[in-house]
Design a protein around this motif. Structure first.
Motif, mmCIF file in Angstrom:
data_model
loop_
_atom_site.group_PDB
_atom_site.id
_atom_site.type_symbol
_atom_site.label_atom_id
_atom_site.label_comp_id
_atom_site.label_asym_id
_atom_site.label_seq_id
_atom_site.Cartn_x
_atom_site.Cartn_y
_atom_site.Cartn_z
ATOM 1 N N SER A 65 -1.971 -16.433 27.008
ATOM 2 C CA SER A 65 -2.238 -15.091 27.526
ATOM 3 C C SER A 65 -3.667 -14.665 27.203
ATOM 4 N N ASN A 105 -5.773 -16.374 29.679
ATOM 5 C CA ASN A 105 -5.520 -15.782 30.989
ATOM 6 C C ASN A 105 -6.282 -14.478 31.171
ATOM 7 N N HIS A 155 -9.686 -15.081 32.524
ATOM 8 C CA HIS A 155 -9.736 -15.353 33.958
ATOM 9 C C HIS A 155 -9.517 -14.095 34.784
ATOM 10 N N ASN A 156 -8.746 -13.167 34.250
ATOM 11 C CA ASN A 156 -8.511 -11.908 34.970
ATOM 12 C C ASN A 156 -9.785 -11.077 35.044
ATOM 13 N N HIS A 200 -0.607 -22.019 38.961
ATOM 14 C CA HIS A 200 -0.073 -21.048 38.006
ATOM 15 C C HIS A 200 0.833 -21.692 36.963
ATOM 16 N N GLN A 234 0.594 -22.521 31.985
ATOM 17 C CA GLN A 234 1.270 -22.060 30.773
ATOM 18 C C GLN A 234 2.505 -22.920 30.495
#
Length: 366
Positions: free
Chosen positions: A27, A30, A33-34, A177, A180
């Motif tokens: 997370s 992530n 990347h967001n 996706h 993870q």
């Protein structure tokens, strides 16, 4: 989710890296990347990240499934608890969209779909490990992850399941996706499990798989929104109704519309109902050596980027918010109230709205 126990570092990591070392999570990567500025605010400045509508509703669903598989609640209690929890969402300021009408439609659909899931969920297995902590070593960078569920199937495969209340991934997005889940798979591999005995998957709660027999004798499976699943089988269902009942075509159409309206086949004969099987919507990314190598390379690259940027805010700037960023910034970002770019965006948007109103007023005068 229920509170997690205090993190106990395995002996092998203490011996290798000492008592204190950075611990990474997917997370965290992530977030990078967001939005890089979001990473700076939440991960470096440690600004408190607030829930959004999806993380909140997702936590409700996860907690209910955790309690069910840990034998803390009964099957029939799942839907009751979700409806009770979701009431908090319905009377809160959390939104799926800033447009009131759109928000209400999205909220109602979300609730209907997840309620249907809890009414019809197919139990995975009798023995399921829930919220299983996994440690992964990525070339000296230690990751941890809490896996929603792990069980073994009848063939001895380890099945890693992640419950998702988001939209379903299709096509290329499945593998994109799936990183993870691959990270969790790597944790099992490092623990001695054969890569060929690992399967990873999502259970997309808002969707259902419907299997039925075609005219050629072959089974077909299609996916549909749970709150409107009958509509996704309208064509074969119409054929089966026409073949079974002695009806005019207009009567067949009325029967179909009744089923779609009620989102149920209960009004039909059991011989028709029996042709359609509902199952949870599982989607499986591939687990192979190539995908694992790509995962590791990508994580190492991300970690190196984070380290190279350091703690100076100037290295974590972003471009001003554009129309394509609006949904993420408005609904999903947990630190938006601390974000200078979001404040600029709101100021410009409010100014733009005022200018638009002035133009309309001027035109009306003319």
């Amino acid at each position: 989710m229920s509170s997690r126990p205090k993190l106990v570092i395995p002996k092998r990591y203490k011996e290798k890296y000492g008592e204190k070392f950075p611990i990474w999570s997917f997370s965290r990567i992530n977030t990078l990347h967001n939005c890089e500025h979001e990473y700076y605010l939440s991960r470096i400045k440690k600004m408190k990240s607030l829930d959004n509508i999806y993380s909140l509703c997702g936590s409700y669903a996860h907690e209910i499934l955790e309690k069910y598989y840990c034998n803390e609640i009964k099957y029939q209690d799942m839907v009751v608890k979700f409806e009770s929890d979701f009431l908090d969402v319905e009377i809160s300021d959390y939104k799926f969209s800033n447009d009131k009408e759109k928000n209400n439609k999205m909220r109602d659909k979300y609730k209907e779909c997840v309620v249907h899931f809890f009414k019809t969920h197919n139990k995975m297995a009798d023995k399921v490990a829930i919220e299983k902590l996994i440690w992964i070593d990525i070339e000296g960078n230690v990751f941890i992850g809490y896996v929603d569920a792990i069980h073994k199937d009848e063939d001895g495969n380890f099945i890693i399941t992640d419950f998702k209340t988001s939209s379903m991934y299709k096509g290329k997005k499945v593998q994109e996706h799936g990183k993870q889940l691959l990270l969790y798979a790597l944790g099992l591999i490092q623990g001695g499990v054969d890569i060929n005995k690992i399967k990873v998957r999502w259970n997309f709660l808002k969707y259902v798989n419907i299997s039925y027999l075609q005219k050629n004798g072959k089974m077909k499976t299609t996916s549909g929104d749970r709150n409107n699943w009958v509509k996704s089988i309208k064509t074969p269902l119409k054929r089966d109704i026409r073949d079974f009942y002695d009806m005019d075509e207009w009567e067949v159409d009325l029967k179909i519309e009744e089923c779609i309206r009620n989102n149920s086949l209960a009004s039909l004969d059991n011989s028709i109902i029996g042709k359609y099987k509902l199952e949870d919507c599982y989607v499986y990314p591939e687990v192979n050596q190539e995908s694992i190598v790509d995962l590791v390379d990508g994580l190492i690259s991300d970690i190196n980027l984070i380290k190279s940027k350091g703690d100076d805010e100037v290295n974590w700037e972003r471009n001003e918010i554009q129309s394509q960023d609006e949904y993420y910034c408005n609904v999903l970002c947990g630190v938006k109230k601390h974000c200078k770019y979001y404040k600029d965006y709101l100021n410009k948007k409010n100014l733009s709205d005022v200018e638009e109103e002035d133009i309309i007023a001027l035109l009306e005068e003319i």
